[in-house]
Design an enzyme around this catalytic site. Structure first.
Site, PDB file in Angstrom:
ATOM      1  N   PHE A   6       1.448 -17.341  -0.910  1.00  0.00           N
ATOM      2  CA  PHE A   6       0.143 -16.690  -0.856  1.00  0.00           C
ATOM      3  C   PHE A   6      -0.630 -16.851  -2.173  1.00  0.00           C
ATOM      4  O   PHE A   6      -1.850 -16.825  -2.194  1.00  0.00           O
ATOM      5  CB  PHE A   6       0.284 -15.211  -0.505  1.00  0.00           C
TER       6      PHE A   6
ATOM      7  N   HIS B  63      -9.024 -11.422   6.064  1.00  0.00           N
ATOM      8  CA  HIS B  63      -9.212 -12.874   6.051  1.00  0.00           C
ATOM      9  C   HIS B  63     -10.543 -13.271   6.700  1.00  0.00           C
ATOM     10  O   HIS B  63     -11.137 -14.277   6.346  1.00  0.00           O
ATOM     11  CB  HIS B  63      -8.021 -13.575   6.711  1.00  0.00           C
TER      12      HIS B  63
ATOM     13  N   HIS C 185      -7.648 -15.039  -2.742  1.00  0.00           N
ATOM     14  CA  HIS C 185      -6.506 -14.784  -1.868  1.00  0.00           C
ATOM     15  C   HIS C 185      -5.327 -14.233  -2.649  1.00  0.00           C
ATOM     16  O   HIS C 185      -4.727 -13.220  -2.288  1.00  0.00           O
ATOM     17  CB  HIS C 185      -6.111 -16.080  -1.145  1.00  0.00           C
TER      18      HIS C 185
ATOM     19  N   HIS D  23       1.760 -22.249   7.510  1.00  0.00           N
ATOM     20  CA  HIS D  23       1.719 -22.299   6.047  1.00  0.00           C
ATOM     21  C   HIS D  23       2.875 -23.139   5.512  1.00  0.00           C
ATOM     22  O   HIS D  23       2.684 -24.081   4.745  1.00  0.00           O
ATOM     23  CB  HIS D  23       1.848 -20.877   5.467  1.00  0.00           C
TER      24      HIS D  23
ATOM     25  N   HIS E 238       1.362 -18.249  12.487  1.00  0.00           N
ATOM     26  CA  HIS E 238       0.659 -18.228  11.198  1.00  0.00           C
ATOM     27  C   HIS E 238       1.533 -18.586   9.970  1.00  0.00           C
ATOM     28  O   HIS E 238       1.241 -19.538   9.255  1.00  0.00           O
ATOM     29  CB  HIS E 238      -0.078 -16.888  11.026  1.00  0.00           C
TER      30      HIS E 238
ATOM     31  N   HIS F 138      -6.953 -20.490   8.609  1.00  0.00           N
ATOM     32  CA  HIS F 138      -7.322 -19.096   8.847  1.00  0.00           C
ATOM     33  C   HIS F 138      -8.532 -18.924   9.748  1.00  0.00           C
ATOM     34  O   HIS F 138      -8.711 -17.879  10.368  1.00  0.00           O
ATOM     35  CB  HIS F 138      -7.451 -18.327   7.530  1.00  0.00           C
TER      36      HIS F 138
ATOM     37  N   HIS G 223      -1.440  -8.484   3.525  1.00  0.00           N
ATOM     38  CA  HIS G 223      -0.622  -9.040   4.605  1.00  0.00           C
ATOM     39  C   HIS G 223       0.290  -7.957   5.166  1.00  0.00           C
ATOM     40  O   HIS G 223       0.444  -6.907   4.569  1.00  0.00           O
ATOM     41  CB  HIS G 223       0.195 -10.225   4.093  1.00  0.00           C
TER      42      HIS G 223
END
Ligand code: C2O
Length: 499
Positions: free
Chosen positions: A269, A134, A104, A259, A255, A282, A125
């Site tokens: 990230f 993803h 990632h 996080h 989303h 995800h 992203h």
């Protein structure tokens, strides 16, 4: 003279289009031999002498990804065991849990440049790459977990945060002795606490109003603001292209908020993959694409995916369950059943309009009316004209908030509300949110990092709900969602028509 000049200008414009089309191309898989490690983690991918092209698995029984809050004890043991085995592999094994987590990071902090366009860094992203990338990542992770426990039917769970019963951290992740635990999670967000990602619900701790506000966000982000694949998935990111970052509605809410809310590892990230909950977060984001296509009926309208070869042929590298480095393209992952999995069917409590109510705009009526560009240090109102004419019946109004500028190392965000001059009602239209890039590459971090993005939200339903008319002035309210004093600038707001 006039006519000749305009013909000449048209020819030049055509040429520019043709040339830029020739230059722009699909994102090429990274060149693994040139890695520039992040400050935070050495997350270079393990290289291999040979790369094979991805082949769809032979079809057997479909794996069913279950809702994390509905699984059995046996399932939790199995999943925890698979993750434990992953953690116990040698550190330099491509299946090792940290190697998996680093994938990632490798694809998001400018660690690699594009193999086919060395001037650009690879970032998955804030564009149409987000959802398919993803999906691939989880696909390989799941297959490897299955391989480790000798169970090909193993499927990752999904964190069902879009449903009231699933809005808290699933209990399988809360046992400190489990391989599924992460010790950087937020203490005050443990069960029975639930997410509160609703707009204008901050500070309100009433559970039922939290749920209601969450469902409203779901409805707007997934249904009314996301009538086309590009609105949902995000705008183009091409090798050699120059379009601004334009994340889709499914990426923008909830989303990033999920996080942030979960804990420290999940908030960046670089480290998000270190927390096993990342994969079920995800999995649900991925499920949203599926729900949008199937249950929400976007399959039959011809807009279920983006018909652009720059998107379809963008490619990525992953280590697979046979220990091969595989090159996979977006066109390979459009259909989950071909990849061998589906999602457990659970109720979708936000799928219809009753999830979103118009609200009284009274409280926002005193906000200052501004001209753009503006620094968004507090909530502001902007007047924007609704286009007068529709060229085609199926065109729809989209709100474009453009030139959103901020330092990428800050966590910034705002909510968008829309009202009209003749109505006292306003409706939530959608959210912009950016997760702080905590530790960018040295060369980039030194000089700060100005980021520029665009937010595009479908407005068709809101225009109807608010009974707004063509040519009418809209009142668009931008409300910072994480307090004031943020350094975020908005360049322009307009309503476009698009089909
Ligand atoms: Cu690649 Cu939710 O982040």
């Amino acid at each position: 003279m006039h006519i000749k000049l305009s013909i000449l200008i048209s020819i030049i414009i055509c040429l520019i289009y043709i040339v830029s089309d020739v230059v722009a191309m699909p994102i090429g898989a990274p060149d693994l031999s040139k890695c520039q490690p992040s400050l935070a983690a050495n997350c270079c991918l393990i290289n291999s002498r040979s790369i094979v092209d991805f082949k769809l698995p032979s079809t057997g029984a479909l794996r069913v990804r279950p809702a994390a809050h509905l699984v059995t004890k046996e399932y939790i043991l199995k999943y925890a065991n698979a993750t434990r085995l992953m953690r116990s592999l040698p550190l330099n094994h491509p299946w090792n849990f940290m190697q998996q987590a680093n994938v990632h990071c490798a694809y998001c902090e400018g660690i690699y440049n594009l193999s086919n366009f060395p001037n650009m860094t690879l970032e998955v992203h804030s564009s149409w790459l987000f959802i398919p990338f993803h999906r691939m990542y989880l696909y390989f992770h799941e297959k490897i977990l299955g391989k480790l426990i000798g169970d090909e039917s193993f499927a990752l769970p999904f964190w069902n945060w879009d449903s009231p019963e699933g809005m808290g951290i699933p209990t399988m992740y809360t046992d400190p002795n489990s391989s599924l635990f992460d010790n950087t999670r937020a203490q005050n967000h443990q069960p029975p606490n639930i997410l509160n990602y609703g707009s204008t619900n901050e500070g309100n701790n009433n559970i039922s109003s939290q749920i209601e506000a969450n469902l409203e966000v779901m409805y707007r982000q997934m249904v009314s603001s996301a009538k086309t694949a590009e609105l949902l998935l995000g705008g183009p990111y091409r090798a050699g292209g120059d379009e601004p970052w334009s994340p889709g509605t499914v990426e923008m809410a909830p989303h990033p908020y999920v996080h942030m809310w979960t804990g420290i590892d999940m908030s960046s990230f670089v480290t998000a993959g270190w927390d096993p909950i990342f994969y079920s977060h995800h999995s649900n984001v991925d499920r949203m694409w599926e729900v949008w296509k199937t249950l929400l009926g976007n399959n039959s309208t011809g807009v279920n995916y983006i018909n652009d070869t720059d998107w379809l042929d963008s490619s990525f590298l992953f280590w697979d369950e046979n220990l091969q480095l595989v090159r996979i393209k977006i066109r390979d992952v459009l259909d989950t059943t071909k990849l061998g999995y589906v999602y457990q069917q659970v109720p979708i409590p936000w799928s219809n309009k009753t999830a979103a109510k118009l609200r009284d705009g009274e409280e926002m009526s005193s906000l200052r009316l501004v001209e753009l560009p503006v620094v968004l240090d507090s909530a502001v109102k902007i007047n924007v004209e609704l286009p007068k004419m529709k060229m085609k019946m199926n065109m729809e109004e989209v709100l474009v908030v453009d030139g959103i500028e901020f330092d990428a190392r800050m966590h910034v965000g705002f909510d968008v509300f829309v009202g009209g001059l003749r109505t006292s009602k306003i409706g939530f239209a959608g959210r912009f949110e950016h997760l702080a890039v905590k530790k960018w590459r040295k060369d980039v971090a030194m000089g700060g990092l100005l980021m520029k993005k665009r937010l595009v939200l479908g407005l068709k339903d809101l225009v109807k709900e608010l009974k707004l008319e063509r040519g009418e002035l809209l009142v668009v309210t931008l409300m910072p969602s994480h307090g004031t004093g943020m350094l975020i600038k908005v360049g322009s707001v307009r309503v476009d028509l698009s089909s």
